[in-house]
Design a protein around this motif. Structure first.
Motif, short mmCIF file in Angstrom:
data_model
loop_
_atom_site.label_atom_id
_atom_site.label_comp_id
_atom_site.label_asym_id
_atom_site.label_seq_id
_atom_site.Cartn_x
_atom_site.Cartn_y
_atom_site.Cartn_z
N MET A 4 0.83 -1.20 0.00
CA MET A 4 0.00 0.00 0.00
C MET A 4 0.86 1.25 0.00
N ALA A 5 1.94 1.24 0.80
CA ALA A 5 2.81 2.42 0.85
C ALA A 5 3.44 2.67 -0.50
N GLY A 6 3.88 1.59 -1.17
CA GLY A 6 4.48 1.74 -2.48
C GLY A 6 3.49 2.27 -3.48
N SER A 7 2.24 1.78 -3.41
CA SER A 7 1.20 2.24 -4.33
C SER A 7 0.92 3.72 -4.12
N GLU A 8 0.79 4.13 -2.84
CA GLU A 8 0.51 5.52 -2.55
C GLU A 8 1.65 6.42 -3.03
N ARG A 9 2.87 5.95 -2.85
CA ARG A 9 4.02 6.76 -3.26
C ARG A 9 4.01 6.96 -4.76
N GLN A 10 3.71 5.90 -5.51
CA GLN A 10 3.70 6.03 -6.95
C GLN A 10 2.54 6.90 -7.41
N GLU A 11 1.41 6.85 -6.73
CA GLU A 11 0.29 7.73 -7.09
C GLU A 11 0.70 9.19 -6.90
N SER A 12 1.42 9.50 -5.85
CA SER A 12 1.85 10.88 -5.63
C SER A 12 2.82 11.32 -6.71
N VAL A 13 3.65 10.38 -7.18
CA VAL A 13 4.57 10.70 -8.28
C VAL A 13 3.79 11.00 -9.55
N GLU A 14 2.74 10.25 -9.80
CA GLU A 14 1.92 10.50 -11.00
C GLU A 14 1.28 11.88 -10.94
N VAL A 15 0.86 12.29 -9.75
CA VAL A 15 0.29 13.63 -9.59
C VAL A 15 1.35 14.69 -9.90
N LEU A 16 2.56 14.49 -9.39
CA LEU A 16 3.64 15.43 -9.67
C LEU A 16 3.97 15.47 -11.16
N ARG A 17 3.97 14.30 -11.81
CA ARG A 17 4.21 14.26 -13.25
C ARG A 17 3.15 15.06 -13.99
N GLY A 18 1.91 14.91 -13.56
CA GLY A 18 0.83 15.66 -14.20
C GLY A 18 1.00 17.16 -14.04
N LEU A 19 1.38 17.59 -12.84
CA LEU A 19 1.61 19.02 -12.60
C LEU A 19 2.78 19.53 -13.44
N ALA A 20 3.85 18.72 -13.53
CA ALA A 20 5.01 19.12 -14.31
C ALA A 20 4.65 19.24 -15.78
N ALA A 21 3.91 18.26 -16.31
CA ALA A 21 3.52 18.27 -17.71
C ALA A 21 2.62 19.47 -18.01
N PHE A 22 1.68 19.73 -17.11
CA PHE A 22 0.77 20.86 -17.32
C PHE A 22 1.53 22.19 -17.30
N SER A 23 2.47 22.33 -16.36
CA SER A 23 3.20 23.60 -16.25
C SER A 23 4.03 23.86 -17.50
N VAL A 24 4.65 22.81 -18.06
CA VAL A 24 5.44 22.98 -19.28
C VAL A 24 4.52 23.33 -20.45
N MET A 25 3.39 22.64 -20.56
CA MET A 25 2.43 22.93 -21.62
C MET A 25 1.93 24.36 -21.50
N GLY A 47 2.18 31.83 -16.85
CA GLY A 47 2.97 30.71 -17.36
C GLY A 47 4.46 30.97 -17.40
N THR A 48 4.89 32.10 -16.84
CA THR A 48 6.29 32.51 -16.96
C THR A 48 7.27 31.46 -16.46
N TYR A 49 6.94 30.82 -15.35
CA TYR A 49 7.86 29.87 -14.74
C TYR A 49 7.47 28.41 -15.00
N GLY A 50 6.61 28.21 -15.97
CA GLY A 50 6.17 26.85 -16.27
C GLY A 50 7.28 25.95 -16.77
N TYR A 51 8.34 26.55 -17.33
CA TYR A 51 9.47 25.75 -17.84
C TYR A 51 10.13 24.95 -16.72
N LEU A 52 9.93 25.35 -15.46
CA LEU A 52 10.53 24.62 -14.35
C LEU A 52 9.93 23.23 -14.19
N GLY A 53 8.85 22.96 -14.91
CA GLY A 53 8.31 21.60 -14.91
C GLY A 53 9.31 20.60 -15.44
#
Length: 208
Positions: A4-25, A47-53
């Motif tokens: 469960m801990a591993g699953s939760e950790r990977q879900e949080s990573v997916e959320v971060l990936r989504g935020l990073a992808a959106f900020s770059v877009m 969107g000025t700092y979106g490249y930091l994604g």
């Protein structure tokens, strides 16, 4: 509990990936074309700092790759080719389709009446081959899309982890400390932004 801990950790990573992808877009949408929005536009400023994604993606990779390798009890001799194969299958098909699409769009634009776009330069096959191997900047060939530079850095990271992940994942603290020390020292020596080295501190945040 471990699963469960591993699953939760990977879900949080997916959320971060989504935020990073959106900020770059969002960065490319609002700031990619200087004439698209007024310079004093609030929308453009958002969107000025979106490249930091992109940097966030490097931090995420610094965590998720060693994490996934540790779950597999990674060993170079038994797992190295499989690891590299999975990485290639994950990014290469979409990357190559994107590169071909860039060529097609450029040619289509050049053939459109009233367009100022130029036809793709000669030596296209060689350019695509260099793109396939992420070697374009080493031969003074411009990227078909400037955003491809980050994929080249990511691929260099995969190659590095193929050989050096056992140091980071070692049960001996000395090996881990040597690995982390190297990630801090190498960028001071090698500063060529075509290489992985200047970006190692970002990956190191994920390692830690």
């Amino acid at each position: 509990e471990t699963t469960m801990a591993g699953s939760e950790r990977q879900e949080s990573v997916e959320v971060l990936r989504g935020l990073a992808a959106f900020s770059v877009m969002w960065f490319h949408l609002t700031n990619g074309n200087a004439s698209f929005l007024p310079s004093n536009s609030l929308l453009k400023a958002s969107g000025t700092y979106g490249y930091l994604g992109v940097q966030l993606f490097f931090v995420i990779s610094g965590f998720i790759i060693p994490y996934s390798l540790s779950l597999r009890s990674y060993r170079i001799k038994t797992d190295g080719l499989g690891f590299l194969g999975r990485r290639i299958v994950r990014i290469e098909p979409a990357y190559l389709v994107s590169a071909v699409l860039m060529v097609v769009l450029q040619a289509t634009s050049a053939l459109t009446p009233g367009s100022y776009a130029a036809m793709p330069a000669s030596g296209l096959a060689a350019s695509l081959a260099l793109h396939f191997a992420y070697l374009a900047p080493w031969f003074n060939v411009p990227w078909l899309s400037p955003v491809y530079w980050s994929l080249a850095i990511e691929f260099q990271y995969y190659i590095a982890m193929l050989f050096f992940a056992p140091l980071l994942l070692s049960n001996q603290r000395v090996s881990v400390y040597v690995f982390l020390l190297a990630t801090g020292m190498l960028p001071l020596v090698f500063r060529d932004t075509r290489t992985l080295f200047p970006f190692l501190p970002l990956f190191a945040l994920g390692f830690i």
